[in-house]
Scaffold this motif. Structure first.
Motif, PDB file in Angstrom:
ATOM      1  N   ARG A  14      -4.744  -0.071 -22.420  1.00 48.43           N
ATOM      2  CA  ARG A  14      -4.713  -0.491 -24.124  1.00 48.43           C
ATOM      3  C   ARG A  14      -3.082  -0.193 -24.536  1.00 48.43           C
ATOM      4  O   ARG A  14      -2.605  -1.099 -25.522  1.00 48.43           O
ATOM      5  N   VAL A  15      -2.566   0.802 -23.784  1.00 46.81           N
ATOM      6  CA  VAL A  15      -1.268   1.186 -24.490  1.00 46.81           C
ATOM      7  C   VAL A  15       0.045   0.805 -23.582  1.00 46.81           C
ATOM      8  O   VAL A  15       1.198   1.138 -24.039  1.00 46.81           O
ATOM      9  N   THR A  16      -0.218   0.558 -22.484  1.00 48.93           N
ATOM     10  CA  THR A  16       0.832   0.077 -21.469  1.00 48.93           C
ATOM     11  C   THR A  16       0.702  -1.334 -20.943  1.00 48.93           C
ATOM     12  O   THR A  16       1.393  -2.365 -21.351  1.00 48.93           O
TER      13      THR A  16
END
Length: 265
Positions: free
Chosen positions: A50-52
Motif C-alpha cells: 500500500r505504501v510502496t
C-alpha cells in the motif's frame, strides 16, 4: 560447479523435507497448516504494498504510455523463455522446448529483444514453466501453502526452488548490483501494474481476501502443473473456507496442492 553444487544439495534437502511434509497437501490434512503465520505475513505484505509498490505501479501506469508498457512486459516475458524451455526439456516436453527456443531467438533478434512479439504472430503460443512445476511432474509433493515476505503466495516446494539452476532469471546474469536492482525494480513495478485491475475486482467480491487469494493461487498453480487439464480433487481437498468465492482455474495466479502422477505432462 561451485554454484551448481549448493543448488543441487538444496534440492536434495528440499525433496526430503517436502516428502516428510507431503501429508500437509493430501490425505485429508489441511493444506494451510501455517495459516496463522501466513495471515500475519499477508498483512505485512499488504501494508508494504500500500505504501510502496502500489503507488509506484499506479504512477507508472499513468505516466508510461500503453505501447511502452506492452513493450516492457514483452521484454520481461521474453527473458523468462529460456527458463521455460529448459524446464519443458526436463519434463520431457521436447516439442514445447524447441518451440520456446525458437520463440526466444525470433523475438530476441527480430523483435528488438522481445519488445515486439513476432513469435505469437507466427503461431507460437506463450508458455511458462518453472522448476517447481518440473519437480511436481517428477512426483515431488507441494508441501504446505506459504506466504513469503514481499514475494507473496507460494508453497514449500516452490519457495525452496526459487533461483536454483533450473530457473534462469536474467537478473542473476547482471553483474553490477545497481543495474541489477534497477532491473528488478522495473520488473516488480511493471508486474504490479499489470494486476491493478484484477486487484480491484478481488477487493469488490472477496469476503476474505486471504482465503480468496490462497484458493485462487493454488487452483491456478495446479492448473499450470497439469497443463490446463487437472483431475478432479477429492472432497477433502476442496477449499477450506466455504465463505471464500470459488475462482475459475485460469482467473488469478499460480500454485499447486498435488503433483501430477508420474509421466503426466
Amino acid at each position: 560447479m561451485s554454484t551448481i553444487l549448493p543448488g543441487f544439495w538444496r534440492i536434495i534437502f528440499m525433496v526430503i523435507l517436502i516428502s516428510s511434509l507431503g501429508a500437509c497437501a493430501t490425505g485429508g490434512v489441511t493444506r494451510d497448516p501455517f495459516e496463522s503465520f501466513n495471515r500475519k505475513v499477508f498483512e505485512f505484505n499488504d501494508a508494504v504494498d500500500r505504501v510502496t509498490l502500489k503507488p509506484a505501479a499506479q504512477a507508472y501506469q499513468t505516466v508510461v504510455p500503453q505501447p511502452v508498457r506492452s513493450c516492457i512486459s514483452n521484454i520481461m516475458y521474453n527473458l523468462t523463455v529460456p527458463t521455460t524451455a529448459l524446464n519443458n526439456l526436463l519434463q520431457g516436453k521436447i516439442q514445447l522446448a524447441c518451440e520456446d527456443t525458437i520463440r526466444f531467438v525470433v523475438n530476441h533478434f527480430f523483435g528488438f529483444a522481445g519488445c515486439l512479439d513476432i513469435a505469437s504472430e507466427m503461431g507460437l503460443k506463450k508458455n511458462y514453466e518453472d522448476f517447481g512445476q518440473t519437480l511436481a511432474t517428477w512426483g515431488v509433493p507441494s508441501g504446505p501453502y506459504l506466504v513469503l515476505p514481499i514475494l507473496g503466495p507460494s508453497t514449500l516446494r516452490d519457495a525452496l526452488t526459487d533461483n536454483d539452476f533450473a530457473n534462469i532469471d536474467a537478473s542473476h546474469k547482471i553483474g553490477d548490483s545497481r543495474e541489477r536492482n534497477i532491473f528488478r525494480t522495473v520488473q516488480a513495478i511493471n508486474s504490479r501494474a499489470n494486476v491493478l485491475k484484477a486487484e480491484s475486482v478481488v477487493n469488490d467480491i472477496a469476503l476474505d481476501r486471504y482465503s480468496f487469494i490462497r484458493d485462487a493461487f493454488l487452483q491456478r498453480r495446479r492448473n499450470a502443473i497439469y497443463d490446463g487439464d487437472p483431475p478432479e480433487l477429492p472432497a477433502e481437498a476442496e477449499p477450506q473456507n466455504k465463505n471464500s468465492l470459488a475462482v475459475p482455474p485460469d482467473s488469478v495466479s499460480e500454485k499447486s496442492s498435488e503433483p501430477p502422477p508420474a509421466g503426466k505432462k
